[in-house]
Design a protein around this motif. Sequence first.
Motif, mmCIF file in Angstrom:
data_model
loop_
_atom_site.group_PDB
_atom_site.id
_atom_site.type_symbol
_atom_site.label_atom_id
_atom_site.label_comp_id
_atom_site.label_asym_id
_atom_site.label_seq_id
_atom_site.Cartn_x
_atom_site.Cartn_y
_atom_site.Cartn_z
ATOM 1 N N ALA A 1 9.045 8.421 8.117
ATOM 2 C CA ALA A 1 8.440 9.838 7.531
ATOM 3 C C ALA A 1 7.093 10.055 8.500
ATOM 4 O O ALA A 1 6.793 11.157 8.995
ATOM 5 C CB ALA A 1 7.515 9.601 6.097
ATOM 6 N N ALA A 2 6.671 8.917 9.142
ATOM 7 C CA ALA A 2 5.319 9.028 10.021
ATOM 8 C C ALA A 2 5.948 9.700 11.724
ATOM 9 O O ALA A 2 5.288 10.377 12.051
ATOM 10 C CB ALA A 2 4.600 7.713 10.380
ATOM 11 N N MET A 3 7.150 8.942 11.853
ATOM 12 C CA MET A 3 7.725 9.355 13.082
ATOM 13 C C MET A 3 8.238 10.855 13.322
ATOM 14 O O MET A 3 8.427 11.437 14.168
ATOM 15 C CB MET A 3 8.760 8.650 13.381
ATOM 16 N N GLU A 4 8.452 11.307 11.983
ATOM 17 C CA GLU A 4 8.808 12.767 11.877
ATOM 18 C C GLU A 4 8.028 13.878 12.442
ATOM 19 O O GLU A 4 8.299 14.610 13.011
ATOM 20 C CB GLU A 4 9.469 13.378 10.478
ATOM 21 N N ARG A 5 6.532 13.310 12.792
ATOM 22 C CA ARG A 5 5.815 14.243 13.223
ATOM 23 C C ARG A 5 5.642 13.895 14.828
ATOM 24 O O ARG A 5 4.957 14.947 15.620
ATOM 25 C CB ARG A 5 4.203 13.986 13.087
ATOM 26 N N ASP B 1 -2.476 11.060 19.401
ATOM 27 C CA ASP B 1 -1.930 12.201 18.565
ATOM 28 C C ASP B 1 -1.475 11.763 17.275
ATOM 29 O O ASP B 1 -1.785 12.332 16.462
ATOM 30 C CB ASP B 1 -0.506 12.307 19.689
ATOM 31 N N LEU B 2 -0.686 10.745 17.232
ATOM 32 C CA LEU B 2 0.216 10.407 15.799
ATOM 33 C C LEU B 2 -0.921 10.129 14.582
ATOM 34 O O LEU B 2 -0.982 10.605 13.617
ATOM 35 C CB LEU B 2 1.059 9.515 15.927
ATOM 36 N N PHE B 3 -1.818 8.979 15.032
ATOM 37 C CA PHE B 3 -2.465 8.582 13.883
ATOM 38 C C PHE B 3 -3.821 9.357 13.579
ATOM 39 O O PHE B 3 -4.220 9.613 12.604
ATOM 40 C CB PHE B 3 -3.092 7.109 14.378
ATOM 41 N N PRO B 4 -4.453 10.394 14.785
ATOM 42 C CA PRO B 4 -5.181 11.228 14.225
ATOM 43 C C PRO B 4 -4.665 12.162 13.413
ATOM 44 O O PRO B 4 -5.292 12.932 12.577
ATOM 45 C CB PRO B 4 -5.687 11.913 15.505
ATOM 46 N N ALA B 5 -3.493 12.752 13.768
ATOM 47 C CA ALA B 5 -2.678 13.661 12.710
ATOM 48 C C ALA B 5 -2.599 13.368 11.361
ATOM 49 O O ALA B 5 -2.813 14.022 10.422
ATOM 50 C CB ALA B 5 -1.339 13.915 13.401
ATOM 51 N N LEU B 6 -2.197 11.977 11.328
ATOM 52 C CA LEU B 6 -1.889 11.388 9.951
ATOM 53 C C LEU B 6 -3.233 11.512 9.099
ATOM 54 O O LEU B 6 -3.488 11.633 8.173
ATOM 55 C CB LEU B 6 -1.622 9.988 9.963
ATOM 56 N N TRP C 1 3.919 11.674 23.833
ATOM 57 C CA TRP C 1 2.953 11.738 22.599
ATOM 58 C C TRP C 1 2.484 10.279 22.254
ATOM 59 O O TRP C 1 3.177 9.226 22.728
ATOM 60 C CB TRP C 1 3.871 11.856 21.465
ATOM 61 N N ASP C 2 1.294 10.122 22.145
ATOM 62 C CA ASP C 2 0.687 8.792 21.972
ATOM 63 C C ASP C 2 0.358 8.666 20.246
ATOM 64 O O ASP C 2 0.112 9.362 19.691
ATOM 65 C CB ASP C 2 -0.387 8.921 22.692
ATOM 66 N N PHE C 3 0.554 6.986 19.914
ATOM 67 C CA PHE C 3 0.220 6.779 18.828
ATOM 68 C C PHE C 3 -1.479 6.994 18.411
ATOM 69 O O PHE C 3 -1.827 7.615 17.664
ATOM 70 C CB PHE C 3 0.328 5.391 18.610
ATOM 71 N N GLY C 4 -2.158 6.318 19.303
ATOM 72 C CA GLY C 4 -3.659 6.217 19.319
ATOM 73 C C GLY C 4 -4.270 7.832 19.528
ATOM 74 O O GLY C 4 -5.172 8.140 18.729
ATOM 75 N N ARG D 1 0.803 -1.278 -0.099
ATOM 76 C CA ARG D 1 0.079 -0.146 0.001
ATOM 77 C C ARG D 1 0.859 1.249 -0.018
ATOM 78 O O ARG D 1 0.235 2.426 -0.009
ATOM 79 C CB ARG D 1 -0.979 0.058 1.156
ATOM 80 N N GLY D 2 2.224 1.180 0.128
ATOM 81 C CA GLY D 2 2.949 2.269 0.365
ATOM 82 C C GLY D 2 2.346 3.317 1.395
ATOM 83 O O GLY D 2 2.643 4.456 1.354
ATOM 84 N N ALA D 3 2.175 2.644 2.634
ATOM 85 C CA ALA D 3 1.598 3.388 3.632
ATOM 86 C C ALA D 3 2.730 4.062 4.528
ATOM 87 O O ALA D 3 3.942 3.563 4.518
ATOM 88 C CB ALA D 3 0.882 2.310 4.847
ATOM 89 N N GLN D 4 2.485 4.941 5.307
ATOM 90 C CA GLN D 4 3.149 5.584 6.148
ATOM 91 C C GLN D 4 3.102 4.933 7.629
ATOM 92 O O GLN D 4 4.018 4.918 8.545
ATOM 93 C CB GLN D 4 3.143 7.069 6.396
ATOM 94 N N ALA D 5 1.837 4.207 7.735
ATOM 95 C CA ALA D 5 1.672 3.553 9.020
ATOM 96 C C ALA D 5 0.558 2.697 8.621
ATOM 97 O O ALA D 5 -0.381 3.061 8.143
ATOM 98 C CB ALA D 5 1.126 4.527 10.293
ATOM 99 N N THR D 6 0.611 1.461 9.210
ATOM 100 C CA THR D 6 -0.136 0.462 8.967
ATOM 101 C C THR D 6 -0.616 -0.356 10.110
ATOM 102 O O THR D 6 0.441 -0.719 11.099
ATOM 103 C CB THR D 6 0.292 -0.680 7.986
ATOM 104 N N LEU D 7 -1.886 -0.302 10.739
ATOM 105 C CA LEU D 7 -2.294 -0.863 11.923
ATOM 106 C C LEU D 7 -2.663 -2.446 11.894
ATOM 107 O O LEU D 7 -3.436 -2.758 11.019
ATOM 108 C CB LEU D 7 -3.452 -0.072 12.775
ATOM 109 N N GLY D 8 -2.075 -3.278 12.696
ATOM 110 C CA GLY D 8 -2.650 -4.632 12.921
ATOM 111 C C GLY D 8 -4.090 -4.347 13.533
ATOM 112 O O GLY D 8 -4.222 -4.203 14.891
#
Length: 785
Positions: A179-183, A195-200, A190-193, A124-131
Amino acid sequence: MKAVIMAGGEGTRLRPLSLGSPKPMTPLLGRPVMEHIIGLLKRHGIGDICVTLCYKPQGVMDHFGDGDRLGVRLTWYTEDEPLGTAGSVKRCMDRLGEEDFLVIGGDCVCDLDLSQLIRFHRERGAQATLGLYRHDSPLEYGLVLTDGEGRVERFVEKPGWGQVFTDQINTGIYVLSPAAMERVPQDVPWDFGKDLFPALLREGAPLYGLPLAGYWRDMGDCRAYLDCACDILSGKVALDMGLPKREGGIWSAAPLPAGIHLVPPCWIGEGAHLGQGCLIGPHTILEKGARVGERAMVQRSILLENASAGDRTTLYGAILCKDASVQRGAVLNEGAVLGENALAEEGATLLERVRLWPGQTAPAGGRLARSVTSGSQKGALRFGDSGTIRGVLGEDIGPEALLALGSILGAEGPVGLGCSPTSGAGMLARAAAAGIAAAGGDAWIHALDSPVQGAGAALYHHLPRSLFIEEREGIVYLHPFGQDGRPLDRGGERKLEHALLQGELRRVRGTQIGRLRQSDLTQEQWARQVVEAASLRRPALRRTTIAVGTADPEDRALRAALSALGCRLEEEWRPGIPAFHAQRGGAALTAQDEEGTVVDPGQLLALLVLIEMENGSGKAAVPAGASAAVELVAAGYGGTILRLGRDGDQARELYEAQIWLRQAPAAAVRICSRMAAANQKLASLVARTPRFSAWRREVPILSDRGRVMQALARENAREPSGEGLRMRTGNGWVYLTPMARRSALRIVAEGPDLELAAELCDFYAGRTAELDRALSEQCAQEEDK
């Protein structure tokens, strides 16, 4: 590919099992649970692993070393203060380099196909993929909604029943790009659920989710720990058992002795001793050095290292921590846990979910109905649909529960505290104050006697938490509030429920004990505060005559607010003047107009939205189940309606600011100031709002509320709308939401007339019952297989 194991958890919900060691070190089949995670990574070709630590890191590092013993390379990263999930992984970037990497928790039990997740991420060329994982009971987890290609469309954190439109939960297993972690900021929590994923998602970045087949479970509390162990023994998860299989379903380090009764599946570790005539199993684990006495019965239980169950003891669904001991004839029921070196003396009985903290004792012959450190009630205390905890005084809710609740709130800082003017509420308030002080918090006690005023006291003192204890004829209602008296969101409610379920009293040293402080807030000051926040602030308002009763505390609060606005007050309605009445502790408002027509809360909400469109910001936030009339009102002015749940933080922040949409005194002040400014009657204002007739029904659910809601959503091709499912059908609306306290769905139908509303309601009630029957039959067939 490299990986990061997040292993900084303290495991507070696993206590007393986790006391003294971090959660990833919890033993499972003779090894820490994190060792099983390392084995999973290794099976998928990942051997270069970073590990993030925070709570008691040295013990973890001492056990695993550099990883050479396990055939992997471990690099350790420790935090002095928690940095959140994304913040902790950010510190590993120097080791991870410029390639994509995998993140996994060190305290889950799973056998998911990580290689499939990695392939999907690359395709998918994803910046982040959630299991993702399809879970039968998803309420405790964050839900992830995806489209047909797997692209993430929405997150629902800690959902209520009305938000279970998918069974896809976030497992905490991710594949991420640099690239995702640059944010993620460096050394900032900072939290994945959160902060980061909502921003993406907001940015439209390539964010995907993939449901994975196999087994996954968060070992969140003692019950989940025991369930994981039983699932492993039943073969539901592919895990290295670590011992030879002696016969069908029995794994044992040594040959099985004669004279014992084993019911598979069982796991018996090195040096375990089994007495003559004992019955072991099914679903039982005996770790290294565990002992079971003669004619003892141990079923669906775990005995950790050197734990002992004496002669003629009975254990079902119990956990004995290291060196814990149960003496002759004692009985441990479902959910009982003995901490390290705890002792149940001869003939003692521990009832369901009773826990002994390390070193504590259940006396000989005693019948223990509550944990040693706090009072366990006959059932778990849970929030109902109205955002309160309700129970019978002395049965469901007693001083022990308030002592525990006070200690939970006090651990977060100062707490506002108030109660109804009854002896029962006063007793409970004193227990809560003791708990607050014992946990190090100051208890700010006020003399105001309604919940809505308790919220105002929290705002007055800018308190992070407050509690009002309401009692009516032996029924207790607990009203916890968040920052500055704001209502708790579902995540806050869930956090309190879990803490109460653990039954742990939080204490500080004597020099840190909090103080009892007396609030100087008077009813007059509170009323002026409401007027300042809710009135339209027009000069020279005409004095309006209003009828408000005096019998109930919330009505007396309502009178105080309207008096501060300048209204003339009477106690009873008469023709020509409107009357207001506060309900649900001051959270809801009803009215009677000048002609005697009753105006319900839904109509008043539509009126408040109309006032907001004409005199306010042109934007309003309303509860998820608010009448469809509010959208029609807003549309007439080109305004905007935000619904809680559906519209995220923006809706919640606006709802918190517009207190007249959630508090009866503020709503009445808003309406009366509008009446005075325009010299209009209440009946005239209400006549300008759309009139909808509503019909309500409840449908009992025999299968599963979440699955029924999912089936309804699929059948009607509808997107989730926050707390429930909202559908437009011709000239009407239908709103379906599961009940929080019982297995049922509430159906509310609205239409231009009562006949259409009833017809819609009956149709969807019938269809709900049909789907429920079909799902029940499907479940029965699956069980038969």
